[in-house]
Design an enzyme around this catalytic site. Structure first.
Site, PDB file in Angstrom:
ATOM      1  N   SER A 149      41.245  39.286  33.466  1.00  0.00           N
ATOM      2  CA  SER A 149      40.404  39.081  34.646  1.00  0.00           C
ATOM      3  C   SER A 149      40.467  40.352  35.480  1.00  0.00           C
ATOM      4  O   SER A 149      41.436  41.105  35.395  1.00  0.00           O
ATOM      5  CB  SER A 149      40.936  37.915  35.477  1.00  0.00           C
ATOM      6  OG  SER A 149      40.319  37.883  36.760  1.00  0.00           O
ATOM      7  N   TYR A 162      47.894  33.667  39.106  1.00  0.00           N
ATOM      8  CA  TYR A 162      46.812  34.060  38.207  1.00  0.00           C
ATOM      9  C   TYR A 162      46.759  35.578  38.061  1.00  0.00           C
ATOM     10  O   TYR A 162      46.695  36.103  36.953  1.00  0.00           O
ATOM     11  CB  TYR A 162      45.504  33.516  38.764  1.00  0.00           C
ATOM     12  CG  TYR A 162      44.281  33.681  37.897  1.00  0.00           C
ATOM     13  CD1 TYR A 162      43.283  34.594  38.228  1.00  0.00           C
ATOM     14  CD2 TYR A 162      44.090  32.883  36.770  1.00  0.00           C
ATOM     15  CE1 TYR A 162      42.141  34.726  37.458  1.00  0.00           C
ATOM     16  CE2 TYR A 162      42.941  32.997  35.988  1.00  0.00           C
ATOM     17  CZ  TYR A 162      41.965  33.919  36.341  1.00  0.00           C
ATOM     18  OH  TYR A 162      40.837  34.036  35.583  1.00  0.00           O
TER      19      TYR A 162
END
Lengths: 263, 262
Positions: A149, A162
């Site tokens: 990401s 995350y």
């Protein structure tokens, strides 16, 4: 005259795509099938997986839906065994399964941490190991594509677990690439920005619907391209890294983010 | 059943490839042609360019060879004007023309510095600007810059080359951010060791046997075990030139067989 872009074909290859029931995973499975691969899709949602498997068969390729939670280490080898028992081999692994939710660092719980790290990083690593062992047995190399990401490059608040997991995925990609290059296994990574998926939507779902919509539109305006990406745009990047067209690329991560890392 | 990877096609597009007479440029020109583009190739060597143009025409596409030195700013606008006159459009620019040679930093001369900077960075930027002005009017375009792994890791004694290539990576980001509003996507490839004359030239000062042995040793150190072929870089160029990369801009993709991992 015929256009020849056959270097991007996956004809005759078998791929496993985790998180394959929707979003980027689903789009990747479909793109792979169109490019000639047989595809196994895995996630926690068997009915949704079966829908994707049916789409793959409509394209004319073989498909397999396997229910598995990649955050559970005891499910990884059985998953690999199932795919091999069905197709005889695995040539490509797409580590796309991932989860995310808001949790400020000051309030992070062990449970919150584990739920993200176990799936997004630990499961990604150990599934890759299991598949790599199969690829070594096969003797003809293989390709691993990890979905990280932009949050792996740049802190995203308040999804610290995350960001940490996704940064770990970028480094895990380099580890796998360097340690397994001798087996002719290439490992690369894509860092998506904002992509129109249920996971992306879920980030806004903590807000009332009007505010969620307004926030999504504001977020899109901040992206240089002015919009979130489509899952297919991610799938095409994964296809590039899974195909022979990327034969000299390994250990790399690049962003598919409409330019968001530039601002 | 038919394989469909049509997202990688560049059918109907017109591409300009600099340094198109050999190596990565030649391979890129051919890959773009096979994928459906008409291709203009430019470099300082017209006979070699004509040969590549001939290969492009064999694929069934139109080709044009134009002699130009990208390090000379005054030839850039005429180059772009000529393409517009012949084809009426310019959709893809591949900034591949580049040079490098050994010169320790303590001995660097202004002449040596300028020869590399003017071609590898300044010419790259101003040709991109000239192309972007057209792409802006025509509704969009794609620019692909060829940098080098030397943009990330110092290559001694090629200081001017390393500095220029680091500049190319940043220029990619500048152009991507400033021109995204014109639907121009700009990306970059950083090749590692690739089997080209430029790469070979690094071994020129050695006797042939030793050059060969040194090249083989270098290849063995690369994680994938061999040096790259121009075709492998061309494939990455095609990905970045096609609609398959429609959400990618400002990025540099390293194609080096894993050498930066060491």
């Amino acid at each position: 005259m015929k256009t020849d872009v056959s270097q991007f074909s996956l004809e005759g290859q078998v791929a496993l795509v985790t998180g394959g029931s929707r979003g980027i995973g689903e789009a990747t499975a479909i793109a792979f099938a169109k490019a000639g691969a047989d595809v196994a899709v895995s996630s926690r949602k068997l009915p949704d997986l079966e829908k994707v498997a049916a789409e793959i068969r409509k394209i004319g390729r073989r498909a397999l839906a396997v229910e598995a939670h990649i955050g559970r280490m005891d499910m990884l080898q059985p998953l690999v065994d199932r795919v091999v028992s069905e197709f005889g081999r695995i040539d490509i692994l797409v580590n796309n399964a991932g989860t995310n939710f808001f949790m400020p660092a000051m309030e992070m719980t062990e449970k919150g941490w584990d739920s993200v790290l176990n799936l997004d990083l630990k499961g990604l690593f150990f599934l890759s190991q299991a598949v790599a062992r199969q690829m070594i047995k096969q003797g003809t190399g293989g390709k691993i594509v990890n979905i990280s990401s932009v949050s792996g490059f740049r802190v995203q608040v308040p999804t610290g677990h995350y960001s940490i997991a996704k940064a770990g995925v970028i480094m895990a990609t380099k580890v796998m690439a360097l340690e397994w290059s001798k087996y002719n296994i290439r490992a690369n990574c894509i860092a998506p920005g904002a992509i129109e998926t249920k996971l992306y939507d879920s980030i806004f779902s903590v807000l009332p619907p009007d505010q969620a919509k307004a926030n999504k539109e504001a977020a899109a305006k901040r992206i240089p391209m002015g919009r979130a990406g489509e899952p297919k745009e991610l799938a095409d990047a994964v296809l590039f890294l899974a195909s022979n067209a990327s034969s000299y690329i390994t250990g790399q991560a690049f962003a598919v983010d409409g330019g968001s890392l530039l601002v | 059943m038919k394989i469909d990877v049509s997202q990688f096609s560049v059918e109907g597009k017109v591409a300009l490839v600099t340094g198109g007479s050999r190596g990565i440029g030649e391979a890129s020109a051919l890959a773009l042609a096979k994928a459906g583009a008409d291709v203009v190739v430019t470099s300082r060597k017209l006979p070699d360019l004509e040969r590549v143009a001939g290969e492009v025409r064999k694929t069934g596409r139109k080709a044009l060879a134009i002699e130009a030195h990208i390090g000379r700013i005054e030839v850039l606008q005429p180059l772009v004007d000529r393409i517009m006159k012949e084809f009426g459009r310019l959709d893809i620019l591949v900034n591949n023309a580049g040079m490098g040679f050994a010169i320790p930093a303590i001995e660097m001369t202004e002449k040596a510095w300028d020869s590399v900077m003017n071609l590898d960075l300044k010419g790259l930027f101003f040709l991109s600007q000239a192309a972007a002005r057209i792409m802006k009017e025509k509704g969009g375009g794609r620019i692909i810059n060829i940098a080098s792994v030397d943009a990330y890791k110092v290559e001694v004694p090629l200081g001017h080359y390393s500095i220029a290539k680091a500049g190319v990576v940043m220029a990619t980001q500048v152009m991507a951010l400033e021109w995204v509003k014109y639907n121009i996507r700009v990306n970059c490839i950083a090749p590692g060791a690739v089997e080209t004359r430029l790469y070979d030239s690094h071994f020129d000062d050695l006797p042939p046997d030793q050059a060969k042995a040194r090249k083989e040793m270098a290849a063995r150190r690369i994680p994938v075990g061999h040096i790259g072929q121009p075709q492998e870089i061309a494939n990455a160029v095609l990905y970045l030139a096609s609609d398959a990369s429609s959400y990618v801009t400002g990025q540099t993709v390293v194609a080096d067989g894993g050498s930066l991992l060491l």
